[in-house]
Design a protein around this motif. Sequence first.
Motif, PDB file in Angstrom:
ATOM      1  N   ILE A  27       0.831  -1.207   0.000  1.00  0.00           N
ATOM      2  CA  ILE A  27       0.000   0.000   0.000  1.00  0.00           C
ATOM      3  C   ILE A  27       0.865   1.257   0.000  1.00  0.00           C
ATOM      4  O   ILE A  27       0.635   2.198  -0.768  1.00  0.00           O
ATOM      5  CB  ILE A  27      -0.949  -0.004   1.217  1.00  0.00           C
ATOM      6  CG1 ILE A  27      -1.950  -1.161   1.104  1.00  0.00           C
ATOM      7  CG2 ILE A  27      -1.692   1.325   1.329  1.00  0.00           C
ATOM      8  CD1 ILE A  27      -2.823  -1.331   2.326  1.00  0.00           C
ATOM      9  N   ALA A  28       1.868   1.283   0.863  1.00  0.00           N
ATOM     10  CA  ALA A  28       2.703   2.478   1.000  1.00  0.00           C
ATOM     11  C   ALA A  28       3.629   2.677  -0.197  1.00  0.00           C
ATOM     12  O   ALA A  28       3.918   3.819  -0.572  1.00  0.00           O
ATOM     13  CB  ALA A  28       3.529   2.391   2.286  1.00  0.00           C
ATOM     14  N   PHE A  29       4.089   1.606  -0.798  1.00  0.00           N
ATOM     15  CA  PHE A  29       5.009   1.703  -1.932  1.00  0.00           C
ATOM     16  C   PHE A  29       4.395   1.011  -3.152  1.00  0.00           C
ATOM     17  O   PHE A  29       3.629   1.595  -3.879  1.00  0.00           O
ATOM     18  CB  PHE A  29       6.360   1.097  -1.566  1.00  0.00           C
ATOM     19  CG  PHE A  29       7.038   1.820  -0.440  1.00  0.00           C
ATOM     20  CD1 PHE A  29       7.745   2.983  -0.669  1.00  0.00           C
ATOM     21  CD2 PHE A  29       6.974   1.336   0.864  1.00  0.00           C
ATOM     22  CE1 PHE A  29       8.373   3.666   0.363  1.00  0.00           C
ATOM     23  CE2 PHE A  29       7.599   2.008   1.907  1.00  0.00           C
ATOM     24  CZ  PHE A  29       8.291   3.175   1.652  1.00  0.00           C
ATOM     25  N   GLU A  30       4.733  -0.255  -3.367  1.00  0.00           N
ATOM     26  CA  GLU A  30       4.133  -1.049  -4.431  1.00  0.00           C
ATOM     27  C   GLU A  30       4.427  -2.514  -4.169  1.00  0.00           C
ATOM     28  O   GLU A  30       5.266  -2.852  -3.323  1.00  0.00           O
ATOM     29  CB  GLU A  30       4.655  -0.631  -5.809  1.00  0.00           C
ATOM     30  CG  GLU A  30       6.158  -0.797  -5.975  1.00  0.00           C
ATOM     31  CD  GLU A  30       6.587  -0.594  -7.413  1.00  0.00           C
ATOM     32  OE1 GLU A  30       6.181  -1.432  -8.249  1.00  0.00           O
ATOM     33  OE2 GLU A  30       7.312   0.371  -7.704  1.00  0.00           O
ATOM     34  N   TRP A  31       3.759  -3.400  -4.917  1.00  0.00           N
ATOM     35  CA  TRP A  31       3.860  -4.824  -4.620  1.00  0.00           C
ATOM     36  C   TRP A  31       5.269  -5.371  -4.881  1.00  0.00           C
ATOM     37  O   TRP A  31       5.696  -6.318  -4.227  1.00  0.00           O
ATOM     38  CB  TRP A  31       2.832  -5.611  -5.423  1.00  0.00           C
ATOM     39  CG  TRP A  31       3.019  -5.614  -6.917  1.00  0.00           C
ATOM     40  CD1 TRP A  31       2.459  -4.759  -7.812  1.00  0.00           C
ATOM     41  CD2 TRP A  31       3.824  -6.528  -7.679  1.00  0.00           C
ATOM     42  NE1 TRP A  31       2.870  -5.078  -9.089  1.00  0.00           N
ATOM     43  CE2 TRP A  31       3.704  -6.165  -9.038  1.00  0.00           C
ATOM     44  CE3 TRP A  31       4.629  -7.615  -7.343  1.00  0.00           C
ATOM     45  CZ2 TRP A  31       4.360  -6.848 -10.048  1.00  0.00           C
ATOM     46  CZ3 TRP A  31       5.288  -8.300  -8.353  1.00  0.00           C
ATOM     47  CH2 TRP A  31       5.149  -7.916  -9.689  1.00  0.00           C
TER      48      TRP A  31
END
Length: 369
Positions: A157-161
Amino acid sequence: MSKLGNLGARLHRGEVSYDFIGHRKLWYGISILITITAILGLAVRGLNMGIDFQGGAVFTTPKTSVSVSQAEDFAEEASGHTAVVQKLGNGTMRIQIAGMDTQQSDQIKDKLAEDFKVDSERIAADLVGPSWGDQIADKAWQGLAIFMVLVVIYLAIAFEWRMAIAALVALIHDITITVGIYALVGFEVTPGTVIGLLTILGYSLYDTVVVFDSLKEQTKDITKQTRFTYSDIANRSINGTLVRSINTTVVALLPVAGLLFIGGGVLGAGTLNDISLSLFVGLAAGAYSSIFIATPLVADLKEREPQMRALRKRVLAKRAQGGDQAEPSVAGVGEAYDGDDDATPAVVGPRGQASRSRGGRGRPSGKRR
């Protein structure tokens, strides 16, 4: 220290850098070799599980002149099981017998009192049933699984998968190495060991998130320029936070080393070994994985995206025409990425400054964009 601070400032400003991403296959190879060694150690030697996990009894004797080897012989003869004996600082002894039937504790206690020539009432006995050990092990696995799931969700959520996957791989890498070293060294695994493992996971994530945050900030609108590939910027992020990571790791390792080598080794406080070893190995592995595993793995995953592959082709085409060059290197020049066949070596030069190819009279042969 002033030289280290000066180097850190130069790394942060981009005046110098080391090609971490270009040498990522070397780091992967080192990590795979260490991980395989740890797994083999775990498979061959296994973990020395404490009584909290196996069940058993701990007997504490009064101050005695009996040697540790004699006490081990007395305990093994009385119980029929392997005993672990530690001489404490006040002259007393801690005798740990795992896997024994707790109903035999009174008989073992009386036999030890006879061997040590003391009253049986002066020997303290702490009993742990096997069901208690099973509960602790189950809770430990549950806590670890929940921690991993929450970490992946948060980072996605904060960055990416892709960053979430890279961080998860780094965490598994750190746990495997730490557990494998425990098996090779033979230190006892206690609840303190589990606490140490959970602690180092948080520390490992801290270093990783610092690099990821810098990488996320620097790759905004990356496809709108033709000077740097994603791997180039990932390399800048590592170099910009490198000295910070080294400083925080060294500061964290110093007190832990005091617990492990002075408290456990010199002073003989063996009860500190379980948590201090996991912290020491885990902190070092966590710092390594955040720099050499997590970020290069993110760069590998991102460079396989169609838009990043297209960006790489544009950047390489511009460099081939005499445009901007890649990152500077302190220790050598390597490829920023070799996933594509058309990848070209990075060229040493000041970061963010265009390189010019000059003709016979020093005039630029290409326009600077």
